[in-house]
Design a protein around this motif. Sequence first.
Motif, PDB file in Angstrom:
ATOM      1  N   THR A  13      26.543 -14.581  17.571  1.00 36.09           N
ATOM      2  CA  THR A  13      27.935 -14.537  18.023  1.00 36.09           C
ATOM      3  C   THR A  13      28.786 -13.744  17.042  1.00 36.09           C
ATOM      4  O   THR A  13      28.624 -13.854  15.827  1.00 36.09           O
ATOM      5  CB  THR A  13      28.513 -15.962  18.146  1.00 36.09           C
ATOM      6  OG1 THR A  13      27.712 -16.722  19.057  1.00 36.09           O
ATOM      7  CG2 THR A  13      29.954 -15.933  18.644  1.00 36.09           C
ATOM      8  N   LYS A  14      29.688 -12.929  17.591  1.00 37.44           N
ATOM      9  CA  LYS A  14      30.636 -12.195  16.739  1.00 37.44           C
ATOM     10  C   LYS A  14      32.018 -12.268  17.363  1.00 37.44           C
ATOM     11  O   LYS A  14      32.207 -11.947  18.542  1.00 37.44           O
ATOM     12  CB  LYS A  14      30.210 -10.729  16.595  1.00 37.44           C
ATOM     13  CG  LYS A  14      31.125  -9.928  15.678  1.00 37.44           C
ATOM     14  CD  LYS A  14      31.113 -10.457  14.251  1.00 37.44           C
ATOM     15  CE  LYS A  14      32.014  -9.627  13.332  1.00 37.44           C
ATOM     16  NZ  LYS A  14      32.013 -10.163  11.948  1.00 37.44           N
ATOM     17  N   ALA A  21      33.285 -10.845  20.933  1.00 33.45           N
ATOM     18  CA  ALA A  21      32.615  -9.593  21.287  1.00 33.45           C
ATOM     19  C   ALA A  21      31.185  -9.829  21.725  1.00 33.45           C
ATOM     20  O   ALA A  21      30.687  -9.193  22.663  1.00 33.45           O
ATOM     21  CB  ALA A  21      32.646  -8.627  20.109  1.00 33.45           C
ATOM     22  N   VAL A  22      30.494 -10.731  21.042  1.00 30.01           N
ATOM     23  CA  VAL A  22      29.130 -11.134  21.407  1.00 30.01           C
ATOM     24  C   VAL A  22      29.108 -12.653  21.442  1.00 30.01           C
ATOM     25  O   VAL A  22      29.509 -13.302  20.474  1.00 30.01           O
ATOM     26  CB  VAL A  22      28.087 -10.593  20.414  1.00 30.01           C
ATOM     27  CG1 VAL A  22      26.698 -11.122  20.749  1.00 30.01           C
ATOM     28  CG2 VAL A  22      28.086  -9.070  20.404  1.00 30.01           C
ATOM     29  N   ASP A  23      28.638 -13.205  22.549  1.00 35.57           N
ATOM     30  CA  ASP A  23      28.798 -14.636  22.803  1.00 35.57           C
ATOM     31  C   ASP A  23      27.444 -15.332  22.934  1.00 35.57           C
ATOM     32  O   ASP A  23      26.810 -15.292  23.976  1.00 35.57           O
ATOM     33  CB  ASP A  23      29.625 -14.818  24.089  1.00 35.57           C
ATOM     34  CG  ASP A  23      30.071 -16.253  24.296  1.00 35.57           C
ATOM     35  OD1 ASP A  23      29.724 -17.126  23.476  1.00 35.57           O
ATOM     36  OD2 ASP A  23      30.772 -16.506  25.295  1.00 35.57           O
ATOM     37  N   ASN A  41      31.997  -0.677  29.131  1.00 31.93           N
ATOM     38  CA  ASN A  41      32.683  -0.457  27.861  1.00 31.93           C
ATOM     39  C   ASN A  41      33.240  -1.774  27.341  1.00 31.93           C
ATOM     40  O   ASN A  41      33.859  -2.540  28.070  1.00 31.93           O
ATOM     41  CB  ASN A  41      33.823   0.546  28.043  1.00 31.93           C
ATOM     42  CG  ASN A  41      33.310   1.891  28.511  1.00 31.93           C
ATOM     43  OD1 ASN A  41      32.173   2.252  28.229  1.00 31.93           O
ATOM     44  ND2 ASN A  41      34.141   2.628  29.228  1.00 31.93           N
ATOM     45  N   GLY A  42      33.003  -2.025  26.064  1.00 34.33           N
ATOM     46  CA  GLY A  42      33.511  -3.245  25.455  1.00 34.33           C
ATOM     47  C   GLY A  42      32.711  -4.483  25.788  1.00 34.33           C
ATOM     48  O   GLY A  42      33.156  -5.604  25.521  1.00 34.33           O
ATOM     49  N   TYR A 213      31.044  -8.975  28.794  1.00 32.38           N
ATOM     50  CA  TYR A 213      31.868  -9.925  28.062  1.00 32.38           C
ATOM     51  C   TYR A 213      31.066 -10.681  26.998  1.00 32.38           C
ATOM     52  O   TYR A 213      31.263 -11.871  26.767  1.00 32.38           O
ATOM     53  CB  TYR A 213      32.529 -10.919  29.022  1.00 32.38           C
ATOM     54  CG  TYR A 213      33.493 -10.258  29.983  1.00 32.38           C
ATOM     55  CD1 TYR A 213      34.702  -9.728  29.543  1.00 32.38           C
ATOM     56  CD2 TYR A 213      33.176 -10.133  31.337  1.00 32.38           C
ATOM     57  CE1 TYR A 213      35.578  -9.108  30.419  1.00 32.38           C
ATOM     58  CE2 TYR A 213      34.045  -9.504  32.226  1.00 32.38           C
ATOM     59  CZ  TYR A 213      35.242  -8.996  31.754  1.00 32.38           C
ATOM     60  OH  TYR A 213      36.114  -8.371  32.631  1.00 32.38           O
ATOM     61  N   GLY A 214      30.147  -9.956  26.361  1.00 35.58           N
ATOM     62  CA  GLY A 214      29.377 -10.515  25.262  1.00 35.58           C
ATOM     63  C   GLY A 214      28.231 -11.409  25.659  1.00 35.58           C
ATOM     64  O   GLY A 214      27.504 -11.910  24.797  1.00 35.58           O
ATOM     65  N   LYS A 215      28.020 -11.627  26.960  1.00 35.96           N
ATOM     66  CA  LYS A 215      26.968 -12.509  27.439  1.00 35.96           C
ATOM     67  C   LYS A 215      25.906 -11.728  28.214  1.00 35.96           C
ATOM     68  O   LYS A 215      26.220 -10.766  28.920  1.00 35.96           O
ATOM     69  CB  LYS A 215      27.532 -13.601  28.351  1.00 35.96           C
ATOM     70  CG  LYS A 215      28.330 -14.676  27.651  1.00 35.96           C
ATOM     71  CD  LYS A 215      28.823 -15.707  28.657  1.00 35.96           C
ATOM     72  CE  LYS A 215      29.495 -16.887  27.963  1.00 35.96           C
ATOM     73  NZ  LYS A 215      28.538 -17.733  27.213  1.00 35.96           N
ATOM     74  N   ILE A 216      24.656 -12.163  28.103  1.00 34.94           N
ATOM     75  CA  ILE A 216      23.582 -11.577  28.891  1.00 34.94           C
ATOM     76  C   ILE A 216      23.661 -12.120  30.314  1.00 34.94           C
ATOM     77  O   ILE A 216      23.619 -13.329  30.538  1.00 34.94           O
ATOM     78  CB  ILE A 216      22.199 -11.912  28.292  1.00 34.94           C
ATOM     79  CG1 ILE A 216      22.042 -11.283  26.909  1.00 34.94           C
ATOM     80  CG2 ILE A 216      21.087 -11.423  29.219  1.00 34.94           C
ATOM     81  CD1 ILE A 216      22.004  -9.776  26.920  1.00 34.94           C
TER      82      ILE A 216
END
Length: 330
Positions: A13-14, A21-23, A41-42, A213-216
């Motif tokens: 997670t970040k 950003a990464v969940d 993007n993002g 949204y940071g999730k796979i």
Amino acid sequence: MKTQFAIKTIELTKKYNGLVAVDHLNLDIGYGEVFGLLGPNGAGKTTALSMLCTIVNPTSGTASVNGFDILKQPAAVRKSIGIVFQDPSIDSRLTGKENLQLHACLYDMPSALTRKRVAEVLELVGLEDRADDRMKLYSGGMRRRLELARGLLHSPKVLFLDEPTLGLDPQTREHMWAYIENLAREAQITIVLTTHYMEEAERLCARIAIIDYGKIKVIDTPTNLKSTLKGDVISISSTQPEKLADKLTALKIAPRIEASDGNLRLTVPDAEKLVPRLIKIATEIGVQVNSVSVHRPTLNDVFLHYTGREIRADEPESSLKMHMRLMSRR
């Protein structure tokens, strides 16, 4: 240090100033696998790579690369990886060979090994005849090939490719794909790539993860991902796609209807029979239909299904790319 997976993330997670950003990212990537990471993007792709390359630390969670913990053994991780960044990061004042020799110095490679590996990687990417030419004489495709050679110079176990063919012409892109395919087949290293080109992902990757949204959202082979969209895809270009989408949704024409950029997409089991009805409905509500097409599901359709957005090749600068800009200036 051999482990079951070349890359394993555990709840990685970040967060940046409250923005996730990464969940809680959980990935298992095997040795010798070519793995694709796709997202709008993002979506968190480059942030994820930044953490795996030990450029930024996670807020929580951890990961291992080639068996080394990114938090406890960052130096060992860096020795295990090669990186080809999207932004140019080679010195145009040096020759191709000098750029590689400089990189070898950074990894403290012995002189004899440096000479051997420089010759090997130049031959691998077909630049042995241009080794003594300055970089300013190289074409864009040649520069990308040299960056690939540089990423391989120290014999990494894992290679990260961040948009490896962005901005290249179709012929040069095809050549780069061939180099990457040959590399994966003969060198047996793990390759993780991000890309905006669906054809690139489908051709090169054994598995693909779509992140948003940071999730796979989903992970599978390209073939299996396309098979999740049962039926045919109808694409409608119209003046008011949202209005038509609302009407079709109310009539329950299809389980999922996506409208964006003047187009409407829906996946149905019997597309050809449904098209006349769709045109009739559009006419009844005063929506002009410009064109209609029917095709089998593509990887781009899968991407839209899981994210609701099209991939666009204008991703803003990230910490990873900014880092490489600074490195290239130094």
